[in-house]
Design an enzyme around this catalytic site. Structure first.
Site, PDB file in Angstrom:
ATOM      1  CD  GLU A   1     -42.867  14.330 -23.371  1.00  0.00           C
ATOM      2  OE1 GLU A   1     -42.905  14.185 -22.082  1.00  0.00           O
ATOM      3  OE2 GLU A   1     -42.667  12.871 -23.488  1.00  0.00           O
TER       4      GLU A   1
ATOM      5  CE1 TYR B   1     -39.847  13.119 -18.657  1.00  0.00           C
ATOM      6  CE2 TYR B   1     -40.892  15.207 -19.804  1.00  0.00           C
ATOM      7  CZ  TYR B   1     -40.558  13.839 -19.578  1.00  0.00           C
ATOM      8  OH  TYR B   1     -42.191  12.937 -19.808  1.00  0.00           O
TER       9      TYR B   1
ATOM     10  CG  ASP C   1     -41.791  12.271 -15.808  1.00  0.00           C
ATOM     11  OD1 ASP C   1     -41.696  11.830 -15.483  1.00  0.00           O
ATOM     12  OD2 ASP C   1     -43.038  12.823 -16.485  1.00  0.00           O
TER      13      ASP C   1
END
Length: 347
Positions: free
Chosen positions: A36, A119, A137
């Site tokens: 991520e 996020y 996001d």
């Protein structure tokens, strides 16, 4: 249309159509976290190879916490936004010191770690630990804006908070990670940015208010970014004994602490470049133009002119180090801004 209605169609579509990505094959908290962070500001296809190489070299929190900065930045070389890598290591060191080297199964604790925002915390918590937290996001903001026909400005932090609150209300308790990934996947492969969404292949085609109202291609609403600042630079490829000169950038600012090909502000002429080279204790023997190149950062755009200068050393310079091909390939992290001149380096 109630937002709850999209949950089951999206989950079923995702389970049948999700892409085979390296970090999905074994969704441990560490692997989800690394992926991520890498995926921020970077395309999926570009991340695949970096992720595999990174995990092979630093397979767990402990190895990330203890590796040298040089190794870390070399593994990150070319991904850009290098503070992401530094924050990964800072967070890993906190995890070793306070959490036994494990990412905590707690959203607020994840959120307290360096470099982890709402996020990323939501992605780790939901995908790896089954905690019902949204992961909002840009993809998710675009998808929800179109599905709900919302004209709220997604660059406004209040919009992101509102979307997160609305998703939290409908988050499936048993499959929060799958639902979050279905929204991400839809935005990456179907409800794409910059043009027409692929509505005919959308699992929530009949529910989408943006499609019904004919406004989906115009959404989301987003305030235009300020134009980038333009900077002219002259890049100097200094060559001696089959090695090239590298210089460490300052510890703060753009490309902080990374190695670079030495450069001068502005579009310097040969006389100015030669004077600068002599200031480093080197004697220029031959100057060859390398042409022009551009590199775009978030807020700055470099317009570069390159010069290859063959030199002999007159007196040692503490500012420069000399690297051969193997060292350049294996040791020194060179930002992608200088890649346009790498063919000349190899020559």
């Amino acid at each position: 249309m109630e937002l709850q209605e999209i949950v089951r169609p999206l989950i079923e579509w995702y389970q049948a159509n999700k892409r085979d990505l390296p970090w999905r094959r074994e969704a441990t908290p560490y692997r989800v976290w690394i992926s991520e962070i890498m995926l921020q500001q970077t395309r999926v296809e570009a991340v695949k190879g970096y992720f595999t190489r990174f995990i092979e070299a630093l397979p767990d929190v402990q190895s990330l916490a203890s590796c040298s900065e040089q190794q870390l930045l070399k593994l990150w070389e070319g991904l850009g936004y290098y503070n992401r890598a530094r924050n990964l290591q800072k967070a890993a060191q906190v995890l070793v010191a306070q959490y036994g080297g494990q990412l905590p199964a707690d959203y607020d604790a994840l959120l307290s770690l360096p470099g982890i925002g709402p996020y990323t915390a939501g992605a780790i918590a939901s995908i790896s630990y089954g905690i019902a937290q949204p992961a909002v996001d840009g993809n998710v903001l675009r998808v929800i804006s179109r599905i709900t026909a919302s004209h709220a400005d997604i660059s406004d932090p209040a919009t992101r908070i509102l979307v997160g609150d609305e998703l939290r209300k409908v988050m499936p308790v048993l499959e929060p990670g799958t639902f979050n990934q279905s929204l991400m996947e839809l935005g990456a492969t179907v409800c794409v940015p910059n043009g027409m969404p692929d509505c005919k292949n959308c699992p929530v085609y009949r529910l989408c208010e943006g499609r019904k109202q004919g406004v989906a291609p115009d959404l989301p609403v987003k305030t235009a970014k300020k134009p980038r600042k333009l900077e002219h630079r002259t890049i100097l490829l200094l060559v001696r004994d089959h090695r090239i000169a590298l210089r460490r950038r300052p510890p703060k600012g753009l490309l902080a602490g990374l190695w670079e090909l030495p450069s001068l502000s502005g579009e310097a002429g040969q006389a100015e470049a030669v004077a600068a080279v002599r200031g480093w204790g080197l004697e220029p023997l031959r100057v060859q133009p390398l042409g022009k190149a551009r590199h775009i950062f978030t807020h700055v755009e470099w317009w570069m002119t390159g010069l290859r200068i063959t030199v002999e050393e007159a007196s040692p310079s503490e500012e420069l180090v000399w690297a051969g091909p193997d060292q350049l390939r294996e040791e020194y992290p060179l930002p992608s801004a200088f890649r346009a001149y790498l063919p000349a380096v190899e020559a």
